[in-house]
Design a protein around this motif. Structure first.
Motif, short mmCIF file in Angstrom:
data_model
loop_
_atom_site.label_atom_id
_atom_site.label_comp_id
_atom_site.label_asym_id
_atom_site.label_seq_id
_atom_site.Cartn_x
_atom_site.Cartn_y
_atom_site.Cartn_z
N THR A 178 -1.61 -6.46 17.67
CA THR A 178 -2.39 -5.42 17.02
C THR A 178 -1.45 -4.30 16.64
N MET A 179 -1.74 -3.63 15.56
CA MET A 179 -0.88 -2.55 15.10
C MET A 179 -1.65 -1.66 14.15
N PRO A 180 -1.27 -0.40 14.04
CA PRO A 180 -1.90 0.47 13.06
C PRO A 180 -1.60 -0.05 11.66
N SER A 181 -2.63 -0.28 10.85
CA SER A 181 -2.45 -0.84 9.52
C SER A 181 -3.77 -0.72 8.78
N PRO A 182 -3.77 -1.06 7.48
CA PRO A 182 -5.03 -1.10 6.75
C PRO A 182 -6.03 -2.00 7.47
N ALA A 183 -7.31 -1.72 7.26
CA ALA A 183 -8.36 -2.38 8.03
C ALA A 183 -8.29 -3.90 7.97
N HIS A 184 -8.06 -4.45 6.77
CA HIS A 184 -8.08 -5.91 6.67
C HIS A 184 -6.91 -6.54 7.41
N LEU A 185 -5.73 -5.88 7.39
CA LEU A 185 -4.59 -6.41 8.13
C LEU A 185 -4.82 -6.27 9.63
N SER A 186 -5.43 -5.18 10.04
CA SER A 186 -5.69 -4.98 11.46
C SER A 186 -6.59 -6.08 12.01
N VAL A 187 -7.59 -6.45 11.24
CA VAL A 187 -8.49 -7.54 11.66
C VAL A 187 -7.72 -8.84 11.78
N HIS A 188 -6.91 -9.15 10.75
CA HIS A 188 -6.14 -10.39 10.77
C HIS A 188 -5.19 -10.44 11.96
N LEU A 189 -4.47 -9.34 12.20
CA LEU A 189 -3.48 -9.34 13.27
C LEU A 189 -4.13 -9.44 14.64
N SER A 190 -5.32 -8.86 14.80
CA SER A 190 -5.99 -8.94 16.10
C SER A 190 -6.42 -10.37 16.41
N GLU A 191 -6.55 -11.18 15.37
CA GLU A 191 -6.96 -12.57 15.55
C GLU A 191 -5.77 -13.53 15.58
N LEU A 192 -4.57 -13.00 15.47
CA LEU A 192 -3.38 -13.83 15.34
C LEU A 192 -2.86 -14.26 16.70
N SER A 193 -2.82 -15.56 16.93
CA SER A 193 -2.30 -16.12 18.17
C SER A 193 -0.76 -16.10 18.11
N HIS A 194 -0.14 -15.47 19.10
CA HIS A 194 1.31 -15.32 19.12
C HIS A 194 1.89 -16.00 20.35
N ARG A 195 2.80 -16.93 20.12
CA ARG A 195 3.53 -17.58 21.22
C ARG A 195 5.01 -17.29 21.05
N HIS A 196 5.63 -16.83 22.12
CA HIS A 196 7.05 -16.52 22.10
C HIS A 196 7.79 -17.45 23.06
N VAL A 197 8.91 -18.02 22.61
CA VAL A 197 9.69 -18.92 23.45
C VAL A 197 11.13 -18.40 23.54
N LYS A 198 11.79 -18.74 24.64
CA LYS A 198 13.20 -18.37 24.77
C LYS A 198 14.06 -19.12 23.77
N ARG A 199 13.78 -20.40 23.59
CA ARG A 199 14.59 -21.21 22.68
C ARG A 199 13.70 -22.22 21.96
N SER A 200 13.96 -22.38 20.68
CA SER A 200 13.28 -23.38 19.88
C SER A 200 14.35 -24.15 19.10
N VAL A 201 14.08 -25.41 18.85
CA VAL A 201 14.97 -26.14 17.94
C VAL A 201 14.93 -25.45 16.58
N SER A 202 13.72 -25.23 16.08
CA SER A 202 13.47 -24.51 14.84
C SER A 202 12.03 -24.03 14.89
#
Length: 333
Positions: free
Chosen positions: A22-46
Motif C-alpha cells: 500500500t502506498m499514497p497514490s491516486p485512488a485507482h492505484l491505491s486500490v490495485h496496490l492494496s490487492e497486490l500479492s507480494h512475495r519476496h525471495v532471497k534468491r531466484s533463478v529469474s
C-alpha cells in the motif's frame, strides 16, 4: 541486459517483506496496490521465469496481479536471450498483470516513461540538469540511462567512435499463456540501485554499454548537490509496482482509443516520451541481421512512431521505421 551471477543455493525465503503493498497514490492505484500479492525471495533463478511458471501451472490465480521480488538472481534474463547480472543491493522485480488485448512493443516504452516519473529519478534528473549534465532518459526499446559525451582535446565531441550507453535499468516483457490462450503479461524490471556490475568486453555480450547505479549518480553529484539518501528497496518496490500498473492502464487507454480515430492519449504519451528520449539528437548506427546477414545503416534518431517503432533519418534522406536492431551511438546529429 547484463551478465548473470554464479548460481548458488536457491533457498527461498517467502514474505520477508509485507505480503501486500500500500502506498499514497491516486485512488485507482491505491486500490490495485492494496490487492497486490507480494512475495519476496532471497534468491531466484529469474523472477520473470519463476512468476510465469507459477501462473501457467496454476499455482497463482491468472485473474489476479502478483508481484515477485528477489535480492539476487542466479540466471537473470534480458532481451533476446541476453543475461542480467544480479548482485545484491539492487531491484529485481517482476509483476504479473492479467490482460485481454495483444501486447506490443509500445508497452515497454510506456513502462520506461512511467519509471522515469518515479520520485527518485525525477529528483536526480533535476539535479543533473542543474549541473548541465545529461539526465536519465528512456532508450528505445527497453532501457533507462543516458549517453555521456566526453569532449576531445579541441573541446568538440568526436563523431567516429562509439559512445557507450550508461545503463541504469532494463525492462523485459513476456506473455503468459494458459491452454494456448494469452491470459496476462509479466513485466520484469532490473534496476541498479547500490551496485553497478563491472562489465567486460565478453560480459557486455556484444552491446556497447556500461552499467550504472543510482548510487553512482548520487556520488557524482556530491558535493555540488544536497542529495537525499537513496530510497529503500521496499520503497522502490512500491513505486515501481505503481509505475507498472499505471503503464498497463495507459496501454489499455491507447488500445481503446485506437478504433475511435481519436489520438488524445497517444499524442500525450508521444510528447512525454520525446521529452525523455535518450536517443534524441544523436547520430546512430543500426545493425540488423536477416538470415545470418548483417545490414548496417546510419542516420539521425527521429523519435518513435505511433506503434513504438524507432524512426531513423538515414544519410540519404530516407526515413526508416525500425522494429529491431542493435544501436550504436556514433555522435551527435
Amino acid at each position: 541486459m547484463q551478465p548473470k551471477t554464479v548460481p548458488g543455493n536457491l533457498t527461498r525465503t517467502t514474505h520477508l517483506y509485507s505480503s501486500t503493498i500500500t502506498m499514497p497514490s491516486p485512488a485507482h492505484l491505491s486500490v490495485h496496490l492494496s490487492e497486490l500479492s507480494h512475495r519476496h525471495v532471497k534468491r531466484s533463478v529469474s523472477t520473470n521465469s519463476e512468476l510465469i511458471a507459477d501462473v501457467e501451472k496454476g499455482a497463482l490465480n491468472a485473474a489476479q496481479m502478483h508481484l515477485l521480488t528477489a535480492e539476487t538472481q542466479s540466471a537473470g534474463r534480458g532481451q533476446r536471450g541476453r543475461s542480467w547480472q544480479s548482485p545484491c543491493g539492487n531491484v529485481y522485480l517482476s509483476l504479473y498483470h492479467p490482460v485481454h488485448m495483444p501486447i506490443s512493443g509500445l508497452l515497454s516504452l510506456i513502462i520506461g516513461v512511467e519509471l522515469a516519473k518515479m520520485p527518485v529519478i525525477e529528483t536526480l534528473n533535476q539535479q543533473l540538469q542543474a549541473q548541465h549534465l545529461t539526465p536519465i532518459g528512456v532508450k528505445w526499446a527497453n532501457d533507462l540511462g543516458f549517453y555521456q559525451f566526453l569532449p576531445t582535446a579541441d573541446n568538440t565531441v568526436a563523431d567516429t567512435s562509439v559512445t557507450p550507453f550508461s545503463k541504469l535499468a532494463g525492462i523485459l516483457i513476456e506473455p503468459v499463456i494458459q491452454a494456448g490462450k494469452l491470459v496476462g503479461v509479466v513485466m520484469g524490471v532490473g534496476l541498479n540501485v547500490q551496485t553497478a556490475p563491472k562489465l567486460t568486453a565478453q560480459t557486455c555480450e556484444g552491446m556497447s554499454y556500461q552499467a550504472l547505479s543510482l548510487q553512482d549518480i548520487y556520488q557524482s553529484l556530491k558535493p555540488n548537490s544536497s542529495s537525499t539518501p537513496l530510497p529503500s528497496l521496499q520503497t522502490l518496490y512500491q513505486q515501481m509496482s505503481a509505475s507498472l500498473i499505471a503503464a498497463i492502464t495507459r496501454f489499455e487507454h491507447l488500445h481503446i482509443e485506437k478504433p475511435t480515430g481519436h489520438t488524445y492519449y497517444l499524442q500525450h504519451f508521444l510528447q512525454q516520451f520525446a521529452a525523455l528520449d535518450a536517443l534524441s539528437g544523436l547520430r546512430l548506427r543500426i545493425t540488423q541481421e536477416h538470415h545470418g546477414d548483417a545490414n548496417t545503416i546510419t542516420g539521425a534518431a527521429c523519435g518513435i512512431d505511433e506503434h513504438g517503432c524507432l524512426q531513423l533519418r538515414q544519410d540519404n534522406g530516407k526515413l526508416s521505421t525500425l522494429f529491431t536492431g542493435r544501436i550504436d551511438v556514433i555522435g551527435k546529429a
